[in-house]
Design an enzyme around this catalytic site. Structure first.
Site, PDB file in Angstrom:
ATOM      1  N   THR A  42      -2.713   6.932   2.999  1.00 48.35           N
ATOM      2  CA  THR A  42      -2.208   8.825   2.821  1.00 48.35           C
ATOM      3  C   THR A  42      -4.117   9.189   2.401  1.00 48.35           C
ATOM      4  O   THR A  42      -4.466   9.841   3.345  1.00 48.35           O
ATOM      5  CB  THR A  42      -1.904   9.623   1.644  1.00 48.35           C
ATOM      6  N   ASP A  75       7.639   4.351   4.193  1.00 46.16           N
ATOM      7  CA  ASP A  75       6.640   5.337   3.162  1.00 46.16           C
ATOM      8  C   ASP A  75       6.327   5.709   4.695  1.00 46.16           C
ATOM      9  O   ASP A  75       6.285   5.676   5.829  1.00 46.16           O
ATOM     10  CB  ASP A  75       5.752   4.288   2.811  1.00 46.16           C
ATOM     11  N   ILE A  90       3.455   7.977   4.975  1.00 40.90           N
ATOM     12  CA  ILE A  90       2.555   7.677   5.542  1.00 40.90           C
ATOM     13  C   ILE A  90       1.290   6.963   5.311  1.00 40.90           C
ATOM     14  O   ILE A  90       1.792   7.005   3.491  1.00 40.90           O
ATOM     15  CB  ILE A  90       1.623   9.466   5.431  1.00 40.90           C
ATOM     16  N   ASP A  91       1.767   5.435   4.977  1.00 42.10           N
ATOM     17  CA  ASP A  91       1.184   4.757   3.881  1.00 42.10           C
ATOM     18  C   ASP A  91      -0.915   4.713   4.190  1.00 42.10           C
ATOM     19  O   ASP A  91      -0.761   4.205   5.764  1.00 42.10           O
ATOM     20  CB  ASP A  91       1.787   3.134   4.333  1.00 42.10           C
ATOM     21  N   ASP A 134       6.297   0.581   0.041  1.00 41.71           N
ATOM     22  CA  ASP A 134       5.036   0.229   0.955  1.00 41.71           C
ATOM     23  C   ASP A 134       4.602  -1.656   1.409  1.00 41.71           C
ATOM     24  O   ASP A 134       3.846  -1.912   2.571  1.00 41.71           O
ATOM     25  CB  ASP A 134       3.373  -0.202  -0.655  1.00 41.71           C
ATOM     26  N   GLU A 178       9.030   7.323  -0.435  1.00 42.11           N
ATOM     27  CA  GLU A 178       8.075   7.228  -1.554  1.00 42.11           C
ATOM     28  C   GLU A 178       8.189   8.789  -1.754  1.00 42.11           C
ATOM     29  O   GLU A 178       7.662   9.187  -2.970  1.00 42.11           O
ATOM     30  CB  GLU A 178       6.256   7.044  -0.626  1.00 42.11           C
TER      31      GLU A 178
HETATM   32  C1  IPD Z   1      -1.189   3.289  -0.805  1.00 42.36           C
HETATM   33  C2  IPD Z   1      -1.783   2.494   0.053  1.00 42.36           C
HETATM   34  C3  IPD Z   1      -2.806   1.588  -0.472  1.00 42.36           C
HETATM   35  C4  IPD Z   1      -2.194   0.833  -1.935  1.00 42.36           C
HETATM   36  C5  IPD Z   1      -1.530   1.404  -2.720  1.00 42.36           C
HETATM   37  C6  IPD Z   1      -0.852   2.438  -1.731  1.00 42.36           C
HETATM   38  P1  IPD Z   1       0.205   6.021   0.392  1.00 42.36           P
HETATM   39  O1  IPD Z   1      -0.213   3.917  -0.334  1.00 42.36           O
HETATM   40  O2  IPD Z   1      -0.828   1.367   0.244  1.00 42.36           O
HETATM   41  O3  IPD Z   1      -3.248   1.003   0.222  1.00 42.36           O
HETATM   42  O4  IPD Z   1      -3.312   0.481  -2.675  1.00 42.36           O
HETATM   43  O5  IPD Z   1      -1.366   0.828  -3.910  1.00 42.36           O
HETATM   44  O6  IPD Z   1       0.101   3.638  -2.815  1.00 42.36           O
HETATM   45  O7  IPD Z   1       0.101   6.510  -1.319  1.00 42.36           O
HETATM   46  O8  IPD Z   1      -1.105   5.988   0.816  1.00 42.36           O
HETATM   47  O9  IPD Z   1       1.059   5.433   0.685  1.00 42.36           O
END
Ligand code: IPD
Length: 324
Positions: free
Chosen positions: A98, A93, A95-96, A260, A75
């Site tokens: 964030t 990813d 940190i999924d 993700d 990411e």
């Molecule tokens: C996000 C998370 C969130 C989702 C977003 C993602 P991130 O990833 O998974 O639940 O709604 O579409 O982008 O930005 O925290 O790595």
């Protein structure tokens, strides 16, 4: 050029991903969420911290040493236009969740996927705040583990390549997913659905989402599905794992990316679940970078899964458009 996943030792690769996820998790729990100089990416709801970047740098450097010939898509280093290819690729990813990390809501994960010929093949998702770790290998099932968060990682999770040994839980040592016994699926009015705000808050995509959420929740007399409830928890990877466990029935989102979902995809499909188009297109097989997803939990003999997908598609108001 296509690669046969059977040429790769997927068990070893999974063990190494687990070891890396545990170390990355320790970096996350010991960090103060400090936003980068800009603090955001696309807009004020699209957050990025120094920890996201540091953890990705750690993961890509470990993987680059262990698997120098494999591609990497992460990411934080993604370049617009970069496409997932057929070559063996780590889809990561760091940190999924964030936003959760910044707000200290403990629904955060390290999401380490591995795709071959664009097919999600190995997945490891680890929530370092709860110690819950999920892993799956295509064709070999998926499992959930409760990790001792205090374990001395340096000794226990060496990714030492000299003999390839890592002391991490064996792939089949955890609880097999789904944790709930498989049963035929009922209708939407028996379901809890995971949804997400995402970071796009206007235009057609936002309208499609908010109209659909309203319709899913609305009572039947007024044309709704009257689902049991919806949850917007903030990590796509953990949502997929929740559907794999069977504690969430469905997860619907548009706008997230391959990193993700790649890892959670393996974990879910190995638990009997499905990932299909998030638009009501009738398309059951979508690429991992499709960006519009509907995930459904496993069912006994698949009974009721197709009907539930069709029912959900029937409640989608409009269409989501995301480039991939
Ligand atoms: C996000 C998370 C969130 C989702 C977003 C993602 P991130 O990833 O998974 O639940 O709604 O579409 O982008 O930005 O925290 O790595």
């Amino acid at each position: 050029m296509s690669t046969f996943a059977g040429d790769i030792d997927l068990g070893l690769l999974r063990d190494r991903l687990v070891a890396i996820a545990l170390r990355a998790g320790r970096m996350i729990t010991s960090a103060k969420p400090t936003t980068t100089s800009s603090g955001t990416k696309k807009n004020s709801a699209d957050l990025v911290t120094e920890t996201d970047q540091a953890v990705e740098a750690y993961i890509s450097s470990e993987l680059g040493t262990l698997y120098p010939d494999f591609a990497f898509m992460g990411e934080e280093t993604y370049v617009p236009g970069q496409k997932l290819g057929n070559e063996p690729t780590f889809v990561v990813d760091p940190i999924d969740g964030t936003t959760n990390f910044v707000h200290r809501f403990p629904y955060v994960s390290v999401s380490l996927g591995f795709a071959v010929n664009k097919v999600p093949t190995v997945g490891v998702v680890y929530n370092p705040f709860t110690g819950r770790l999920y892993s799956g290998i295509k064709g070999r099932g998926s499992f959930v583990f409760d990790i001792d968060k205090q374990q001395p990682l340096d000794e226990k999770t060496r990714t030492d390549t000299t003999d390839g040994q890592v002391q991490v839980p064996r792939e089949d040592e955890g609880t097999k997913l789904p944790v709930k016994e498989l049963a035929p699926l009922g209708g939407l009015d028996e379901c809890v659905v995971a949804i997400e705000f995402g970071s796009d808050r206007g235009g057609q995509n936002w309208k499609t989402k908010t109209d659909t959420w309203a319709r899913l929740g609305r009572r039947k007399e007024d044309g709704g599905a009257m689902v049991h409830s919806a949850r917007a928890l903030g990590s796509a990877a953990l949502n997929l794992c929740g559907v794999a466990e069977g504690v969430l029935d469905l997860y619907w989102e548009g706008g997230c990316w391959a990193w993700d979902v790649c890892a959670g995809w393996v974990i879910l499909t190995e638990a009997g679940g499905l990932v299909v188009d998030g638009n009501p297109s009738g398309v059951w097989e979508i690429p991992v970078d499709h960006r519009k997803y509907l995930a459904v939990k496993g069912a006994k003999d698949g009974e009721g899964q197709k009907e539930l997908v069709n029912e959900f598609w029937g409640y989608i108001e409009g269409e989501m458009i995301y480039e991939h």
